[in-house]
Design a protein around this motif. Structure first.
Motif, mmCIF file in Angstrom:
data_model
loop_
_atom_site.group_PDB
_atom_site.id
_atom_site.type_symbol
_atom_site.label_atom_id
_atom_site.label_comp_id
_atom_site.label_asym_id
_atom_site.label_seq_id
_atom_site.Cartn_x
_atom_site.Cartn_y
_atom_site.Cartn_z
ATOM 1 N N VAL A 1 0.833 -1.199 0.000
ATOM 2 C CA VAL A 1 0.000 0.000 0.000
ATOM 3 C C VAL A 1 0.870 1.253 0.000
ATOM 4 O O VAL A 1 1.818 1.367 0.790
ATOM 5 N N ASP A 2 0.546 2.170 -0.869
ATOM 6 C CA ASP A 2 1.210 3.470 -0.935
ATOM 7 C C ASP A 2 0.713 4.305 0.255
ATOM 8 O O ASP A 2 -0.447 4.717 0.286
ATOM 9 N N PHE A 3 1.594 4.535 1.237
ATOM 10 C CA PHE A 3 1.152 5.238 2.445
ATOM 11 C C PHE A 3 1.142 6.742 2.187
ATOM 12 O O PHE A 3 2.169 7.363 1.947
ATOM 13 N N THR A 4 -0.043 7.323 2.239
ATOM 14 C CA THR A 4 -0.229 8.753 1.986
ATOM 15 C C THR A 4 -0.974 9.386 3.153
ATOM 16 O O THR A 4 -1.484 8.696 4.038
ATOM 17 N N ALA A 5 -1.067 10.718 3.114
ATOM 18 C CA ALA A 5 -1.783 11.431 4.173
ATOM 19 C C ALA A 5 -3.252 11.019 4.227
ATOM 20 O O ALA A 5 -3.842 10.934 5.311
ATOM 21 N N LYS A 6 -3.856 10.753 3.073
ATOM 22 C CA LYS A 6 -5.256 10.342 3.066
ATOM 23 C C LYS A 6 -5.438 8.998 3.755
ATOM 24 O O LYS A 6 -6.388 8.800 4.521
ATOM 25 N N LEU A 7 -4.535 8.074 3.498
ATOM 26 C CA LEU A 7 -4.591 6.779 4.181
ATOM 27 C C LEU A 7 -4.349 6.964 5.674
ATOM 28 O O LEU A 7 -5.075 6.409 6.519
ATOM 29 N N GLY A 8 -3.332 7.772 6.007
ATOM 30 C CA GLY A 8 -3.014 7.996 7.413
ATOM 31 C C GLY A 8 -4.104 8.724 8.170
ATOM 32 O O GLY A 8 -4.132 8.680 9.405
ATOM 33 N N HIS B 1 1.830 -3.024 17.217
ATOM 34 C CA HIS B 1 1.473 -2.516 15.890
ATOM 35 C C HIS B 1 0.313 -1.533 15.991
ATOM 36 O O HIS B 1 -0.628 -1.731 16.763
ATOM 37 N N THR B 2 0.383 -0.468 15.211
ATOM 38 C CA THR B 2 -0.714 0.496 15.132
ATOM 39 C C THR B 2 -1.108 0.682 13.677
ATOM 40 O O THR B 2 -0.306 0.484 12.767
ATOM 41 N N TYR B 3 -2.345 1.079 13.457
ATOM 42 C CA TYR B 3 -2.891 1.213 12.109
ATOM 43 C C TYR B 3 -3.643 2.537 11.991
ATOM 44 O O TYR B 3 -4.609 2.660 11.251
ATOM 45 N N GLY B 4 -3.148 3.526 12.716
ATOM 46 C CA GLY B 4 -3.746 4.860 12.773
ATOM 47 C C GLY B 4 -3.163 5.585 13.965
ATOM 48 O O GLY B 4 -2.046 5.278 14.404
ATOM 49 N N PRO B 5 -3.879 6.554 14.533
ATOM 50 C CA PRO B 5 -3.381 7.287 15.701
ATOM 51 C C PRO B 5 -2.956 6.332 16.823
ATOM 52 O O PRO B 5 -3.720 5.438 17.212
ATOM 53 N N LYS B 6 -1.732 6.514 17.325
ATOM 54 C CA LYS B 6 -1.151 5.536 18.238
ATOM 55 C C LYS B 6 -1.925 5.370 19.543
ATOM 56 O O LYS B 6 -1.847 4.318 20.187
ATOM 57 N N ASP B 7 -2.665 6.397 19.929
ATOM 58 C CA ASP B 7 -3.371 6.301 21.210
ATOM 59 C C ASP B 7 -4.664 5.494 21.120
ATOM 60 O O ASP B 7 -5.181 5.034 22.141
ATOM 61 N N VAL B 8 -5.185 5.320 19.895
ATOM 62 C CA VAL B 8 -6.457 4.596 19.761
ATOM 63 C C VAL B 8 -6.379 3.401 18.810
ATOM 64 O O VAL B 8 -7.137 2.437 18.975
ATOM 65 N N ALA B 9 -5.487 3.447 17.827
ATOM 66 C CA ALA B 9 -5.422 2.376 16.830
ATOM 67 C C ALA B 9 -4.452 1.287 17.288
ATOM 68 O O ALA B 9 -3.439 1.001 16.644
ATOM 69 N N THR B 10 -4.785 0.666 18.402
ATOM 70 C CA THR B 10 -3.915 -0.340 19.021
ATOM 71 C C THR B 10 -4.446 -1.744 18.763
ATOM 72 O O THR B 10 -5.618 -1.944 18.430
ATOM 73 N N MET B 11 -3.595 -2.728 18.982
ATOM 74 C CA MET B 11 -4.027 -4.115 18.846
ATOM 75 C C MET B 11 -5.025 -4.478 19.942
ATOM 76 O O MET B 11 -5.924 -5.289 19.726
ATOM 77 N N GLN B 12 -4.892 -3.863 21.115
ATOM 78 C CA GLN B 12 -5.823 -4.134 22.202
ATOM 79 C C GLN B 12 -7.254 -3.746 21.830
ATOM 80 O O GLN B 12 -8.217 -4.394 22.247
ATOM 81 N N ARG B 13 -7.388 -2.693 21.026
ATOM 82 C CA ARG B 13 -8.715 -2.211 20.668
ATOM 83 C C ARG B 13 -9.212 -2.721 19.318
ATOM 84 O O ARG B 13 -10.361 -2.463 18.949
#
Length: 320
Positions: A96-103, A129-141
């Motif tokens: 995946v091409d990581f861009t601001a829109k994806l982020g 691992h995170t897949y967005g903002p580090k405070d909410v996009a966690t594996m725990q959630r």
């Protein structure tokens, strides 16, 4: 292994039919921690009788969020990362091409627009691992965001010598020249690539002709110093020693160079694409008072390197 290149958004027509297990991560270096994630995902894919897909990115996601004043240098180029993932048994890679829109996607948007759209029946990633903002996009959630649409499997921290195995740690080790420790964390010997170009030709006048390697600017080069290496050219491996530095004894070079002296090698290899495998740092760069002192040290470096090459540990050259 099939590679699907994605520029956000993921288009359904790009997605093969049928369920998959998805392993997520940037996977720079595909080190032992990453290998544990891939192995767990492969195990799950085999158990469910479905392909193993990997969701990864073409560039460091941090580029979207911050400055890198020293430039961005990777442990593995895209090509090497894909080669490693192939060797580990992955069936499909979404690059995946990581861009601001994806982020800018929320965790739920990411889940629905990527993981669900990929037909994931299980998603596997490392504990941090995170897949967005580090405070909410966690594996725990992630199970919360998944809402029962797929299972979530978290792989716990992997350690070496009581330290977490991570890409950032390995980059730091390479920057310090500690390639032996970096290799232990990688699970294979670190490699860089380049092209042989003309240099100052000073080495041949003192009995140590070297191949001057113009390296890939995206790759991470070890710290200034002298190293024992293996060198691949024209499909064959040779033992040697490499100097990363500025030729301080002669004071003629303001730019960092990689110069490799190969043992028992006399071919003309200008223009050849080559690979350097970094085995061990012998010493730092030293400014000698004269040629005699330099030659004496180079002879000792050769003796030390040949001993190291004869006693190689069992780490694989994973790109062979």
């Amino acid at each position: 292994m099939e590679v699907i290149k994605v520029h956000h958004p993921l288009v359904e027509a790009q997605v093969p039919e049928g369920p998959v297990v998805v392993a997520m991560g940037f996977f720079d270096g595909v080190h032992r921690g990453h290998q544990a994630v891939i192995a767990r995902a492969k195990e799950e894919a085999v158990r469910r009788h479905v392909p193993l897909a990997v969701l990864t990115y073409d560039k460091l996601p941090g580029i979207v969020y911050q400055r890198y004043d020293e430039g961005v240098h990777y442990l593995t180029t895209i090509e090497k990362k894909l080669a490693l993932l192939d060797k580990l048994g992955c069936d499909l890679v979404y690059l995946v091409d990581f861009t601001a829109k994806l982020g800018g996607l929320t965790p739920v948007e990411f889940v629905n627009q990527y993981l669900v759209k990929m037909h994931a029946v299980a998603v596997v990633a490392g504990f941090d691992h995170t897949y967005g903002p580090k405070d909410v996009a966690t594996m725990q959630r992630l199970p919360e965001y998944a809402g029962g649409q797929f299972d979530v499997i978290t792989v716990e921290k992997q350690e070496s010598e009581k330290q977490k195995i991570s890409s950032s740690r390995i980059r730091h080790l390479i920057d310090e020249g500690r390639v032996t420790t970096a290799n232990e964390m990688l699970g294979y010997r670190y490699q860089t690539s380049g092209i042989v170009v003309h240099g100052l030709a000073r080495g041949r006048t003192i009995g140590f002709p070297t191949a001057n390697v113009a390296w890939n600017p995206l790759e991470r080069i070890p710290a200034v110093g002298v190293y024992t290496v293996r060198f691949k050219v024209d499909g064959h491996w040779y033992g040697g020693m490499a100097s990363v530095g500025y030729n301080v004894t002669f004071g003629q070079n303001k730019h960092k160079t990689i110069e490799v002296y190969l043992f028992d090698f006399h071919d003309n290899i200008y223009g050849e694409h080559v690979t350097v495998t970094w085995l061990k740092r012998l010493r730092g760069e030293v400014k000698f008072n004269g040629v005699e002192g330099l030659v004496a040290q180079l002879k000792q470096d050769q003796v030390d390197s040949m001993t190291i090459l004869e006693d190689l540990a069992a780490l694989p050259d994973i790109f062979d």
